[in-house]
Design a protein around this motif. Sequence first.
Motif, PDB file in Angstrom:
ATOM      1  N   ASN A   1       0.822  -1.217   0.000  1.00 42.72           N
ATOM      2  CA  ASN A   1       0.000   0.000   0.000  1.00 42.72           C
ATOM      3  C   ASN A   1       0.855   1.266   0.000  1.00 42.72           C
ATOM      4  O   ASN A   1       0.520   2.250  -0.663  1.00 42.72           O
ATOM      5  CB  ASN A   1      -0.954  -0.007   1.186  1.00 42.72           C
ATOM      6  CG  ASN A   1      -2.015  -1.075   1.077  1.00 42.72           C
ATOM      7  OD1 ASN A   1      -2.331  -1.547  -0.022  1.00 42.72           O
ATOM      8  ND2 ASN A   1      -2.559  -1.481   2.203  1.00 42.72           N
ATOM      9  N   THR A   2       1.952   1.237   0.738  1.00 43.25           N
ATOM     10  CA  THR A   2       2.832   2.403   0.807  1.00 43.25           C
ATOM     11  C   THR A   2       3.506   2.656  -0.538  1.00 43.25           C
ATOM     12  O   THR A   2       3.572   3.807  -1.000  1.00 43.25           O
ATOM     13  CB  THR A   2       3.888   2.231   1.915  1.00 43.25           C
ATOM     14  OG1 THR A   2       3.215   2.012   3.159  1.00 43.25           O
ATOM     15  CG2 THR A   2       4.782   3.463   2.025  1.00 43.25           C
TER      16      THR A   2
ATOM     17  N   LEU B   1       3.835   5.935  -5.458  1.00 47.91           N
ATOM     18  CA  LEU B   1       3.756   6.036  -6.915  1.00 47.91           C
ATOM     19  C   LEU B   1       2.611   6.948  -7.347  1.00 47.91           C
ATOM     20  O   LEU B   1       2.752   7.731  -8.284  1.00 47.91           O
ATOM     21  CB  LEU B   1       3.586   4.653  -7.538  1.00 47.91           C
ATOM     22  CG  LEU B   1       4.825   3.767  -7.533  1.00 47.91           C
ATOM     23  CD1 LEU B   1       4.492   2.376  -8.038  1.00 47.91           C
ATOM     24  CD2 LEU B   1       5.943   4.387  -8.363  1.00 47.91           C
ATOM     25  N   GLU B   2       1.488   6.853  -6.677  1.00 45.13           N
ATOM     26  CA  GLU B   2       0.336   7.681  -7.031  1.00 45.13           C
ATOM     27  C   GLU B   2       0.597   9.163  -6.770  1.00 45.13           C
ATOM     28  O   GLU B   2       0.076  10.023  -7.473  1.00 45.13           O
ATOM     29  CB  GLU B   2      -0.900   7.237  -6.257  1.00 45.13           C
ATOM     30  CG  GLU B   2      -1.456   5.910  -6.729  1.00 45.13           C
ATOM     31  CD  GLU B   2      -2.524   5.356  -5.813  1.00 45.13           C
ATOM     32  OE1 GLU B   2      -2.904   6.039  -4.840  1.00 45.13           O
ATOM     33  OE2 GLU B   2      -2.968   4.222  -6.056  1.00 45.13           O
ATOM     34  N   GLN B   3       1.387   9.455  -5.745  1.00 49.50           N
ATOM     35  CA  GLN B   3       1.649  10.840  -5.386  1.00 49.50           C
ATOM     36  C   GLN B   3       2.860  11.425  -6.093  1.00 49.50           C
ATOM     37  O   GLN B   3       3.163  12.599  -5.928  1.00 49.50           O
ATOM     38  CB  GLN B   3       1.825  10.964  -3.871  1.00 49.50           C
ATOM     39  CG  GLN B   3       0.554  10.665  -3.120  1.00 49.50           C
ATOM     40  CD  GLN B   3       0.734  10.734  -1.622  1.00 49.50           C
ATOM     41  OE1 GLN B   3       1.840  10.887  -1.115  1.00 49.50           O
ATOM     42  NE2 GLN B   3      -0.358  10.616  -0.897  1.00 49.50           N
ATOM     43  N   ALA B   4       3.542  10.608  -6.879  1.00 50.13           N
ATOM     44  CA  ALA B   4       4.719  11.091  -7.596  1.00 50.13           C
ATOM     45  C   ALA B   4       4.297  12.156  -8.609  1.00 50.13           C
ATOM     46  O   ALA B   4       3.286  11.993  -9.293  1.00 50.13           O
ATOM     47  CB  ALA B   4       5.410   9.927  -8.308  1.00 50.13           C
TER      48      ALA B   4
ATOM     49  N   LYS C   1       9.838   3.848 -12.228  1.00 50.40           N
ATOM     50  CA  LYS C   1       9.444   3.834 -10.818  1.00 50.40           C
ATOM     51  C   LYS C   1       8.550   2.639 -10.509  1.00 50.40           C
ATOM     52  O   LYS C   1       8.690   1.994  -9.473  1.00 50.40           O
ATOM     53  CB  LYS C   1       8.723   5.130 -10.440  1.00 50.40           C
ATOM     54  CG  LYS C   1       9.633   6.327 -10.355  1.00 50.40           C
ATOM     55  CD  LYS C   1       8.847   7.576 -10.024  1.00 50.40           C
ATOM     56  CE  LYS C   1       9.740   8.793  -9.988  1.00 50.40           C
ATOM     57  NZ  LYS C   1       9.003  10.008  -9.686  1.00 50.40           N
ATOM     58  N   GLN C   2       7.634   2.343 -11.413  1.00 49.37           N
ATOM     59  CA  GLN C   2       6.732   1.219 -11.189  1.00 49.37           C
ATOM     60  C   GLN C   2       7.481  -0.109 -11.248  1.00 49.37           C
ATOM     61  O   GLN C   2       7.256  -0.989 -10.417  1.00 49.37           O
ATOM     62  CB  GLN C   2       5.588   1.245 -12.202  1.00 49.37           C
ATOM     63  CG  GLN C   2       4.625   2.381 -11.947  1.00 49.37           C
ATOM     64  CD  GLN C   2       3.574   2.522 -13.027  1.00 49.37           C
ATOM     65  OE1 GLN C   2       3.811   2.200 -14.183  1.00 49.37           O
ATOM     66  NE2 GLN C   2       2.410   3.013 -12.643  1.00 49.37           N
ATOM     67  N   ILE C   3       8.380  -0.239 -12.206  1.00 49.61           N
ATOM     68  CA  ILE C   3       9.166  -1.472 -12.311  1.00 49.61           C
ATOM     69  C   ILE C   3      10.035  -1.633 -11.082  1.00 49.61           C
ATOM     70  O   ILE C   3      10.131  -2.725 -10.503  1.00 49.61           O
ATOM     71  CB  ILE C   3      10.007  -1.467 -13.609  1.00 49.61           C
ATOM     72  CG1 ILE C   3       9.083  -1.610 -14.819  1.00 49.61           C
ATOM     73  CG2 ILE C   3      11.061  -2.566 -13.596  1.00 49.61           C
ATOM     74  CD1 ILE C   3       9.756  -1.330 -16.143  1.00 49.61           C
ATOM     75  N   PHE C   4      10.675  -0.541 -10.655  1.00 49.34           N
ATOM     76  CA  PHE C   4      11.513  -0.612  -9.457  1.00 49.34           C
ATOM     77  C   PHE C   4      10.686  -0.985  -8.236  1.00 49.34           C
ATOM     78  O   PHE C   4      11.111  -1.797  -7.414  1.00 49.34           O
ATOM     79  CB  PHE C   4      12.232   0.725  -9.221  1.00 49.34           C
ATOM     80  CG  PHE C   4      13.075   0.710  -7.985  1.00 49.34           C
ATOM     81  CD1 PHE C   4      14.314   0.088  -7.982  1.00 49.34           C
ATOM     82  CD2 PHE C   4      12.613   1.285  -6.806  1.00 49.34           C
ATOM     83  CE1 PHE C   4      15.089   0.049  -6.834  1.00 49.34           C
ATOM     84  CE2 PHE C   4      13.383   1.254  -5.654  1.00 49.34           C
ATOM     85  CZ  PHE C   4      14.621   0.637  -5.666  1.00 49.34           C
ATOM     86  N   ALA C   5       9.510  -0.399  -8.095  1.00 46.53           N
ATOM     87  CA  ALA C   5       8.645  -0.692  -6.954  1.00 46.53           C
ATOM     88  C   ALA C   5       8.261  -2.175  -6.923  1.00 46.53           C
ATOM     89  O   ALA C   5       8.283  -2.810  -5.863  1.00 46.53           O
ATOM     90  CB  ALA C   5       7.389   0.181  -6.998  1.00 46.53           C
ATOM     91  N   VAL C   6       7.947  -2.735  -8.074  1.00 44.72           N
ATOM     92  CA  VAL C   6       7.596  -4.158  -8.139  1.00 44.72           C
ATOM     93  C   VAL C   6       8.815  -5.010  -7.817  1.00 44.72           C
ATOM     94  O   VAL C   6       8.717  -5.995  -7.057  1.00 44.72           O
ATOM     95  CB  VAL C   6       7.011  -4.514  -9.527  1.00 44.72           C
ATOM     96  CG1 VAL C   6       6.852  -6.020  -9.685  1.00 44.72           C
ATOM     97  CG2 VAL C   6       5.669  -3.818  -9.725  1.00 44.72           C
ATOM     98  N   ASP C   7       9.973  -4.651  -8.354  1.00 47.09           N
ATOM     99  CA  ASP C   7      11.198  -5.395  -8.049  1.00 47.09           C
ATOM    100  C   ASP C   7      11.520  -5.340  -6.559  1.00 47.09           C
ATOM    101  O   ASP C   7      11.908  -6.350  -5.952  1.00 47.09           O
ATOM    102  CB  ASP C   7      12.382  -4.842  -8.853  1.00 47.09           C
ATOM    103  CG  ASP C   7      12.310  -5.200 -10.329  1.00 47.09           C
ATOM    104  OD1 ASP C   7      11.523  -6.092 -10.695  1.00 47.09           O
ATOM    105  OD2 ASP C   7      13.050  -4.570 -11.112  1.00 47.09           O
TER     106      ASP C   7
END
Length: 124
Positions: free
Chosen positions: A43-44, A49-52, A67-73
């Motif tokens: 959730n964090t 990502l949503e607030q970027a 950013k999304q790929i990094f977050a998933v990794d």
Amino acid sequence: MNQKYSNVLALELAIYQVHDQDYNPLDKIVDFWKKYDINTIQNTISTVLEQAPTHKKRDNIVQLCHKQIFAVDLMRLLIAYFHVHTDHIDINELDISGAETTQSRLDQLGITKQIQEFFSRLVD
């Protein structure tokens, strides 16, 4: 201190902390998993990502995708570490020394150690 800069300082201090005499990475791992559960982490990351700013502007899709790929990794890594510890998987034989990023990481650690030693001498 400006909130923006205090966040940056906290991230910088986390990097330099590895050079402290009593630093124990295992303690950091245990502290992390005591503090956060998988859903909270997920959730964090989603909230960040949503607030970027790039998410709102939609003008830099490459940066947003990175950013999304990094977050998933990162999420996958944290879940893997969680399972290593809860399932008592031995990672002593795991060798990442051949990874391209290993040498640059070791170089970065050397630089942060020199900087940390410099500031330690100033404090003494």
